[in-house]
Write a protein that holds these residues in place. Structure first.
Motif, PDB file in Angstrom:
ATOM      1  N   PRO A  80     -20.259   0.346   4.805  1.00  9.72           N
ATOM      2  CA  PRO A  80     -21.384   0.228   6.075  1.00  9.72           C
ATOM      3  C   PRO A  80     -21.791   1.369   6.326  1.00  9.72           C
ATOM      4  N   THR A  81     -22.851   1.288   7.199  1.00 11.47           N
ATOM      5  CA  THR A  81     -23.631   2.303   7.765  1.00 11.47           C
ATOM      6  C   THR A  81     -22.668   2.917   8.747  1.00 11.47           C
ATOM      7  N   THR A  82     -22.180   4.119   8.869  1.00  8.19           N
ATOM      8  CA  THR A  82     -21.311   4.542   9.858  1.00  8.19           C
ATOM      9  C   THR A  82     -22.064   5.647  10.865  1.00  8.19           C
ATOM     10  N   ILE A  83     -21.799   5.346  12.108  1.00 10.92           N
ATOM     11  CA  ILE A  83     -22.270   5.987  13.188  1.00 10.92           C
ATOM     12  C   ILE A  83     -21.182   6.891  14.011  1.00 10.92           C
ATOM     13  N   ASP A  84     -21.326   7.932  14.141  1.00  9.69           N
ATOM     14  CA  ASP A  84     -20.264   8.681  14.947  1.00  9.69           C
ATOM     15  C   ASP A  84     -20.747   9.058  16.216  1.00  9.69           C
ATOM     16  N   ILE A  85     -20.382   8.503  17.683  1.00  9.74           N
ATOM     17  CA  ILE A  85     -20.744   8.759  18.875  1.00  9.74           C
ATOM     18  C   ILE A  85     -19.596   9.306  19.429  1.00  9.74           C
ATOM     19  N   LEU A  86     -20.083  10.363  20.315  1.00 13.70           N
ATOM     20  CA  LEU A  86     -18.985  10.952  21.277  1.00 13.70           C
ATOM     21  C   LEU A  86     -19.723  10.575  22.771  1.00 13.70           C
TER      22      LEU A  86
ATOM     23  N   GLU B 162     -22.099  -4.553  18.515  1.00 15.50           N
ATOM     24  CA  GLU B 162     -21.495  -4.827  17.103  1.00 15.50           C
ATOM     25  C   GLU B 162     -21.476  -6.295  16.971  1.00 15.50           C
ATOM     26  N   ASN B 163     -21.372  -6.952  18.069  1.00 14.76           N
ATOM     27  CA  ASN B 163     -21.247  -8.465  18.091  1.00 14.76           C
ATOM     28  C   ASN B 163     -22.696  -9.139  17.412  1.00 14.76           C
ATOM     29  N   GLN B 164     -23.781  -8.468  17.851  1.00 16.30           N
ATOM     30  CA  GLN B 164     -25.057  -8.979  17.248  1.00 16.30           C
ATOM     31  C   GLN B 164     -25.265  -8.356  15.716  1.00 16.30           C
ATOM     32  N   GLN B 165     -24.645  -7.403  15.353  1.00 16.20           N
ATOM     33  CA  GLN B 165     -24.651  -7.179  13.796  1.00 16.20           C
ATOM     34  C   GLN B 165     -23.943  -7.652  12.993  1.00 16.20           C
ATOM     35  N   LEU B 166     -24.233  -7.493  11.618  1.00 15.23           N
ATOM     36  CA  LEU B 166     -23.017  -7.898  10.513  1.00 15.23           C
ATOM     37  C   LEU B 166     -21.844  -7.003  10.633  1.00 15.23           C
ATOM     38  N   ALA B 167     -20.630  -7.131  11.075  1.00 10.99           N
ATOM     39  CA  ALA B 167     -19.976  -5.985  11.016  1.00 10.99           C
ATOM     40  C   ALA B 167     -19.599  -5.535   9.583  1.00 10.99           C
ATOM     41  N   SER B 168     -20.091  -5.925   8.622  1.00  7.68           N
ATOM     42  CA  SER B 168     -19.809  -5.415   7.253  1.00  7.68           C
ATOM     43  C   SER B 168     -20.963  -4.346   7.040  1.00  7.68           C
ATOM     44  N   LEU B 169     -22.075  -4.253   7.944  1.00 11.14           N
ATOM     45  CA  LEU B 169     -23.016  -3.736   7.493  1.00 11.14           C
ATOM     46  C   LEU B 169     -23.009  -2.305   8.492  1.00 11.14           C
ATOM     47  N   ILE B 170     -22.414  -2.136   9.751  1.00 14.16           N
ATOM     48  CA  ILE B 170     -22.600  -1.191  10.522  1.00 14.16           C
ATOM     49  C   ILE B 170     -20.984  -0.867  11.221  1.00 14.16           C
ATOM     50  N   ASN B 171     -20.880   0.362  11.273  1.00 17.31           N
ATOM     51  CA  ASN B 171     -19.344   0.822  11.757  1.00 17.31           C
ATOM     52  C   ASN B 171     -19.707   1.863  12.797  1.00 17.31           C
ATOM     53  N   LEU B 172     -19.355   1.488  14.002  1.00 14.23           N
ATOM     54  CA  LEU B 172     -19.500   2.556  15.157  1.00 14.23           C
ATOM     55  C   LEU B 172     -18.164   3.131  15.456  1.00 14.23           C
ATOM     56  N   ASN B 173     -18.091   4.224  15.213  1.00  9.39           N
ATOM     57  CA  ASN B 173     -16.931   5.129  15.480  1.00  9.39           C
ATOM     58  C   ASN B 173     -17.208   5.977  16.955  1.00  9.39           C
ATOM     59  N   VAL B 174     -16.344   5.591  17.993  1.00 12.37           N
ATOM     60  CA  VAL B 174     -16.714   6.224  19.215  1.00 12.37           C
ATOM     61  C   VAL B 174     -15.410   7.030  19.767  1.00 12.37           C
ATOM     62  N   GLU B 175     -15.727   8.200  20.118  1.00 14.85           N
ATOM     63  CA  GLU B 175     -14.545   9.300  20.536  1.00 14.85           C
ATOM     64  C   GLU B 175     -15.039   9.543  22.080  1.00 14.85           C
ATOM     65  N   TYR B 176     -14.110   9.185  22.816  1.00 16.30           N
ATOM     66  CA  TYR B 176     -14.122   9.515  24.337  1.00 16.30           C
ATOM     67  C   TYR B 176     -13.757  10.904  24.634  1.00 16.30           C
ATOM     68  N   LEU B 177     -14.315  11.915  25.119  1.00 20.55           N
ATOM     69  CA  LEU B 177     -13.956  13.259  25.747  1.00 20.55           C
ATOM     70  C   LEU B 177     -14.861  13.460  26.816  1.00 20.55           C
ATOM     71  N   SER B 178     -14.132  14.568  27.770  1.00 20.45           N
ATOM     72  CA  SER B 178     -14.698  14.833  28.827  1.00 20.45           C
ATOM     73  C   SER B 178     -15.952  15.560  28.372  1.00 20.45           C
ATOM     74  N   ASP B 179     -16.923  15.829  29.801  1.00 19.82           N
ATOM     75  CA  ASP B 179     -18.089  16.357  29.633  1.00 19.82           C
ATOM     76  C   ASP B 179     -17.813  17.844  28.929  1.00 19.82           C
ATOM     77  N   ARG B 180     -16.863  18.581  29.566  1.00 21.70           N
ATOM     78  CA  ARG B 180     -16.572  20.033  29.062  1.00 21.70           C
ATOM     79  C   ARG B 180     -16.496  19.862  27.695  1.00 21.70           C
ATOM     80  N   GLU B 181     -15.577  19.028  27.057  1.00 14.02           N
ATOM     81  CA  GLU B 181     -15.302  19.002  25.489  1.00 14.02           C
ATOM     82  C   GLU B 181     -16.591  18.396  24.795  1.00 14.02           C
TER      83      GLU B 181
END
Length: 375
Positions: free
Chosen positions: A40-46, A63-82
């Motif tokens: 899949p195409t992997t997208i890294d999100i902060l 993600e529900n609107q995409q083919l799950a096998s084609l898109i991989n969204l990785n999300v990391e939640y951080l503070s604004d300072r981080e």
């Protein structure tokens, strides 16, 4: 709104689509879609932790609107300072950042994606778990947060709320530990300081509790009787917290809502250039909220969240070109009326692009600039 290009998929029209979205905690969210035999195409999100209630909805619905096998969204939640620190760390670059503060440089473009409002939340057990009509203005709130006022039935509070039966109980102030760390406050704290007219926050030495993130702050206020704190309005809605009506510059006391926050955006959104017919070659200035313009029926503690897009022309390989196409499609979906802007209504945030031609023009120019640098 006439975007430069349309997202590949439109949101389903059924209203119960959003109701099926799971709303839990950050730790309960899986940030990865199913893995198939094809890579899949992997997208890294902060993303800012304060934006979690609606960002996790955006991710789930997109993600529900995409083919799950084609898109991989990785999300990391951080503070604004981080996040600011991460943006300066080349080893930790993300494809997309959603944050409440800007750290403008030549390699980044910022695009407004949502309103941001700070709710003053509190726990008085005898009050219902909904907005109760408690009124607070900047003077009284500042004295509460620095410990000068420390009882709920203080004469100053009673003077603003003569019809409320305020208890004779000690206040417990709850705040985040990231505030003022190394001079870098959270976006929520910056908005609150702006409203209070102060550069730095002073918290009570006693009768205060320090938390590490917005979710923890919200939970502590809900658990501790007679506590008071501040969270992003979306957290207050998601966790059904009690929040105050806040005095604005016009002397009105306004409860945060989609209408009052939308009104603030309408009257206070500021562009340093007023030309709505700008071309992509002209310098673009980051839209901001001018708090001095917030009057009448507008909620006063309001700002913006931005999508931060790295500007690069290094997308030469096929997989890099595909990845950038997914990033642009996701951002376009976030700012579209039928996509991410509609989703914001689930947490009582208004669409910031509805009937705002100047902001639409800014978005089109920004997206066009990113596209040109990617080709």
């Amino acid at each position: 709104m006439t975007p430069l290009f349309q997202p590949r998929f439109n949101l389903p029209s059924e209203q119960d689509e959003s109701e099926n979205t799971q709303v839990t905690t950050i730790d309960d969210i899986s940030n990865k879609t199913a893995v198939s035999a094809t890579m899949p195409t992997t997208i890294d999100i902060l993303a800012s932790t304060s934006a979690f209630p609606f960002v996790q909805r955006w991710i789930a619905q997109y993600e529900n609107q995409q083919l799950a096998s084609l898109i991989n969204l990785n999300v990391e939640y951080l503070s604004d300072r981080e996040i600011i620190a991460a943006e300066g760390d080349n080893s930790r670059l993300s494809d997309l950042t959603i944050v409440g503060t800007s750290n403008e440089n030549n390699n980044t473009l910022y695009l407004p994606v949502s309103a941001q409002a700070v709710a003053i939340v509190y726990n008085i057990p005898s009050f219902p778990d909904i907005p109760t009509g408690l009124r607070l203005n900047s003077t009284i709130l500042s004295l509460i947060l620095n410990g000068s006022i420390n009882e709920w039935d203080d004469a100053a509070i009673k003077g603003l709320n003569p019809d409320l039966n305020l208890p004779h109980e000690k206040m417990v102030v709850v705040h985040n530990n990231e505030d003022n760390t190394h001079g870098r406050s959270s976006s929520s704290q910056l908005l609150l300081n702006q409203y209070l007219g102060s550069q730095n926050s002073r918290w009570p030495i006693n009768d205060s509790i320090v938390t590490s993130e917005p979710a923890e702050l919200a939970e502590m206020v809900r658990r501790i009787p007679y506590s008071i704190g501040y969270v992003d309005f979306s957290y207050a809605i998601q966790t059904k917290m009690t929040y105050a009506a806040i005095g604005n510059a016009g002397g009105d006391y306004i409860v945060p809502s989609a209408n009052s926050i939308g009104r603030a955006i309408d009257v206070a959104l500021q562009f340093y250039n007023s030309d709505t017919d700008s071309t992509p070659s002209q310098e673009q200035h980051l839209p901001t909220i001018n708090a001095s313009r917030i009057v009448s029926d507008a909620y006063p503690i309001v700002g913006l969240y931005y999508a931060s897009l790295p500007v690069s022309n290094d997308y030469k390989e096929e997989d890099e070109i595909s990845r950038r196409a997914v990033i642009l499609d996701l951002v376009q979906w976030i700012i579209s009326e039928s996509g991410g802007q509609q989703t914001l209504l689930e947490v009582q945030y208004p669409s910031i692009y509805s009937d705002n031609d100047q902001l639409v023009a800014y978005a089109n120019i920004t997206m066009d600039s990113v596209q040109k640098n990617s080709s």
